[in-house]
Design a protein around this motif. Structure first.
Motif, PDB file in Angstrom:
ATOM      1  N   CYS A  94       0.795  -1.230   0.000  1.00 20.67           N
ATOM      2  CA  CYS A  94       0.000   0.000   0.000  1.00 20.67           C
ATOM      3  C   CYS A  94       0.829   1.283   0.000  1.00 20.67           C
ATOM      4  O   CYS A  94       0.493   2.241  -0.688  1.00 20.67           O
ATOM      5  N   ALA A  95       1.928   1.310   0.745  1.00 21.83           N
ATOM      6  CA  ALA A  95       2.739   2.529   0.805  1.00 21.83           C
ATOM      7  C   ALA A  95       3.364   2.867  -0.545  1.00 21.83           C
ATOM      8  O   ALA A  95       3.646   4.027  -0.826  1.00 21.83           O
ATOM      9  N   ALA A  96       3.566   1.861  -1.389  1.00 17.31           N
ATOM     10  CA  ALA A  96       4.154   2.081  -2.706  1.00 17.31           C
ATOM     11  C   ALA A  96       3.108   2.002  -3.811  1.00 17.31           C
ATOM     12  O   ALA A  96       3.441   2.109  -4.989  1.00 17.31           O
ATOM     13  N   GLY A  97       1.847   1.829  -3.433  1.00 23.48           N
ATOM     14  CA  GLY A  97       0.784   1.677  -4.416  1.00 23.48           C
ATOM     15  C   GLY A  97       0.411   2.989  -5.083  1.00 23.48           C
ATOM     16  O   GLY A  97       0.924   4.056  -4.748  1.00 23.48           O
ATOM     17  N   HIS A  98      -0.515   2.895  -6.028  1.00 24.40           N
ATOM     18  CA  HIS A  98      -0.990   4.059  -6.772  1.00 24.40           C
ATOM     19  C   HIS A  98      -2.510   4.141  -6.665  1.00 24.40           C
ATOM     20  O   HIS A  98      -3.195   3.116  -6.674  1.00 24.40           O
ATOM     21  N   PHE A  99      -3.010   5.359  -6.584  1.00 23.06           N
ATOM     22  CA  PHE A  99      -4.455   5.561  -6.536  1.00 23.06           C
ATOM     23  C   PHE A  99      -5.015   5.602  -7.955  1.00 23.06           C
ATOM     24  O   PHE A  99      -4.421   6.195  -8.855  1.00 23.06           O
ATOM     25  N   HIS A 100      -6.169   4.951  -8.126  1.00 21.76           N
ATOM     26  CA  HIS A 100      -6.880   4.939  -9.396  1.00 21.76           C
ATOM     27  C   HIS A 100      -8.288   5.440  -9.126  1.00 21.76           C
ATOM     28  O   HIS A 100      -8.897   5.101  -8.108  1.00 21.76           O
ATOM     29  N   GLY A 101      -8.806   6.244 -10.049  1.00 17.12           N
ATOM     30  CA  GLY A 101     -10.143   6.809  -9.882  1.00 17.12           C
ATOM     31  C   GLY A 101     -11.176   6.085 -10.722  1.00 17.12           C
ATOM     32  O   GLY A 101     -10.918   5.733 -11.878  1.00 17.12           O
ATOM     33  N   TYR A 102     -12.345   5.878 -10.116  1.00 15.09           N
ATOM     34  CA  TYR A 102     -13.445   5.208 -10.791  1.00 15.09           C
ATOM     35  C   TYR A 102     -14.706   6.046 -10.605  1.00 15.09           C
ATOM     36  O   TYR A 102     -15.065   6.357  -9.459  1.00 15.09           O
ATOM     37  N   PRO A 103     -15.390   6.399 -11.689  1.00 14.82           N
ATOM     38  CA  PRO A 103     -16.659   7.107 -11.521  1.00 14.82           C
ATOM     39  C   PRO A 103     -17.607   6.239 -10.693  1.00 14.82           C
ATOM     40  O   PRO A 103     -17.659   5.017 -10.864  1.00 14.82           O
ATOM     41  N   VAL A 104     -18.344   6.884  -9.793  1.00 11.11           N
ATOM     42  CA  VAL A 104     -19.205   6.127  -8.885  1.00 11.11           C
ATOM     43  C   VAL A 104     -20.454   6.935  -8.536  1.00 11.11           C
ATOM     44  O   VAL A 104     -20.423   8.160  -8.494  1.00 11.11           O
ATOM     45  N   ARG A 105     -21.544   6.220  -8.316  1.00  6.45           N
ATOM     46  CA  ARG A 105     -22.756   6.806  -7.725  1.00  6.45           C
ATOM     47  C   ARG A 105     -22.766   6.376  -6.268  1.00  6.45           C
ATOM     48  O   ARG A 105     -22.537   5.207  -5.956  1.00  6.45           O
ATOM     49  N   VAL A 106     -23.027   7.327  -5.389  1.00  5.17           N
ATOM     50  CA  VAL A 106     -22.974   7.093  -3.944  1.00  5.17           C
ATOM     51  C   VAL A 106     -24.352   7.315  -3.360  1.00  5.17           C
ATOM     52  O   VAL A 106     -25.030   8.291  -3.698  1.00  5.17           O
ATOM     53  N   ARG A 107     -24.744   6.418  -2.473  1.00  6.52           N
ATOM     54  CA  ARG A 107     -26.016   6.577  -1.750  1.00  6.52           C
ATOM     55  C   ARG A 107     -25.771   6.283  -0.279  1.00  6.52           C
ATOM     56  O   ARG A 107     -25.277   5.213   0.071  1.00  6.52           O
ATOM     57  N   PHE A 108     -26.086   7.260   0.573  1.00 10.12           N
ATOM     58  CA  PHE A 108     -26.110   7.059   2.014  1.00 10.12           C
ATOM     59  C   PHE A 108     -27.563   6.853   2.399  1.00 10.12           C
ATOM     60  O   PHE A 108     -28.436   7.583   1.925  1.00 10.12           O
ATOM     61  N   ASP A 109     -27.829   5.888   3.297  1.00 10.45           N
ATOM     62  CA  ASP A 109     -29.206   5.694   3.740  1.00 10.45           C
ATOM     63  C   ASP A 109     -29.238   4.983   5.090  1.00 10.45           C
ATOM     64  O   ASP A 109     -28.220   4.883   5.765  1.00 10.45           O
ATOM     65  N   ASN A 110     -30.412   4.509   5.448  1.00 10.21           N
ATOM     66  CA  ASN A 110     -30.666   3.838   6.720  1.00 10.21           C
ATOM     67  C   ASN A 110     -30.296   4.731   7.917  1.00 10.21           C
ATOM     68  O   ASN A 110     -29.487   4.346   8.765  1.00 10.21           O
ATOM     69  N   PRO A 111     -30.893   5.931   8.010  1.00 11.91           N
ATOM     70  CA  PRO A 111     -30.558   6.821   9.129  1.00 11.91           C
ATOM     71  C   PRO A 111     -31.013   6.238  10.462  1.00 11.91           C
ATOM     72  O   PRO A 111     -32.064   5.612  10.551  1.00 11.91           O
ATOM     73  N   GLN A 112     -30.181   6.462  11.474  1.00  8.09           N
ATOM     74  CA  GLN A 112     -30.457   6.002  12.829  1.00  8.09           C
ATOM     75  C   GLN A 112     -30.099   7.132  13.791  1.00  8.09           C
ATOM     76  O   GLN A 112     -29.276   7.982  13.474  1.00  8.09           O
ATOM     77  N   PRO A 113     -30.691   7.130  14.999  1.00  7.57           N
ATOM     78  CA  PRO A 113     -30.283   8.129  16.000  1.00  7.57           C
ATOM     79  C   PRO A 113     -28.789   7.957  16.303  1.00  7.57           C
ATOM     80  O   PRO A 113     -28.288   6.843  16.383  1.00  7.57           O
ATOM     81  N   ARG A 114     -28.105   9.085  16.460  1.00  6.25           N
ATOM     82  CA  ARG A 114     -26.673   9.049  16.766  1.00  6.25           C
ATOM     83  C   ARG A 114     -26.486   9.031  18.272  1.00  6.25           C
ATOM     84  O   ARG A 114     -26.860   9.973  18.970  1.00  6.25           O
ATOM     85  N   SER A 115     -25.903   7.973  18.765  1.00  7.79           N
ATOM     86  CA  SER A 115     -25.690   7.788  20.196  1.00  7.79           C
ATOM     87  C   SER A 115     -24.874   8.949  20.774  1.00  7.79           C
ATOM     88  O   SER A 115     -23.852   9.344  20.218  1.00  7.79           O
ATOM     89  N   GLY A 116     -25.375   9.507  21.870  1.00  5.22           N
ATOM     90  CA  GLY A 116     -24.681  10.594  22.543  1.00  5.22           C
ATOM     91  C   GLY A 116     -24.895  11.963  21.926  1.00  5.22           C
ATOM     92  O   GLY A 116     -24.281  12.926  22.344  1.00  5.22           O
ATOM     93  N   HIS A 117     -25.742  12.054  20.891  1.00  6.87           N
ATOM     94  CA  HIS A 117     -26.008  13.320  20.204  1.00  6.87           C
ATOM     95  C   HIS A 117     -27.516  13.479  20.059  1.00  6.87           C
ATOM     96  O   HIS A 117     -28.091  13.155  19.017  1.00  6.87           O
TER      97      HIS A 117
END
Length: 148
Positions: A94-117
């Motif tokens: 990993c320290a000598a690896g290379h980053f590659h970019g991939y187009p992506v669609r992102v979805r965040f879901d399943n909201p829950q109460p945040r503990s302590g907030h």
């Protein structure tokens, strides 16, 4: 000599990952809303964010980061964006690896109460959909739990 170079490279990558995790991104911090209607995503440092421009998926080493996120919606049930998934190939390691970019669609879901907030909700799941190229051995659609 080779061990020293590998150790130095690993330390640089760890420093970059830490700096990226703690650096401000183009997002707004979320305070506990009185109405309880706002939903956030929690980053590696435990900060609640709305509509972040980037988001680290691999907190431990920073080898997987969502970048250039453009959000089409951010609501209580879900949030959706398009962007780039930057993935380290970790070759030969990993320290000598290379980053590659991939187009992506992102979805965040399943909201829950945040503990302590009191009154704050946070997304607990992310789904990545790769419309074209994707990282080696990665399915076209990946769904995983987020930390809290």
């Amino acid at each position: 000599m080779r061990v020293h170079r590998a150790t130095a490279a690993l330390m640089v990558c760890a420093g970059v990952a830490l700096a990226t995790a703690t650096a401000p991104v183009s997002a707004s911090a979320v305070s506990d809303p009185p109405s309880g209607q706002r939903v956030a995503v929690v980053d590696c440092a435990g900060k609640a964010l709305e509509r972040p421009g980037s988001f680290i998926l691999a907190c431990g080493d920073g080898n997987n980061v969502l970048k250039s996120l453009r959000w089409s919606h951010w609501t209580s049930p879900s949030a959706a964006a398009v962007g780039m998934d930057m993935v380290n190939d970790c070759r030969p390691y990993c320290a000598a690896g290379h980053f590659h970019g991939y187009p992506v669609r992102v979805r965040f879901d399943n909201p829950q109460p945040r503990s302590g907030h009191s009154g704050q909700q946070h997304y607990t799941r992310v789904t990545l959909t790769y419309p074209a190229d994707r990282p080696t051995n990665t399915p076209r659609v990946v769904t995983t739990r987020l930390w809290s």
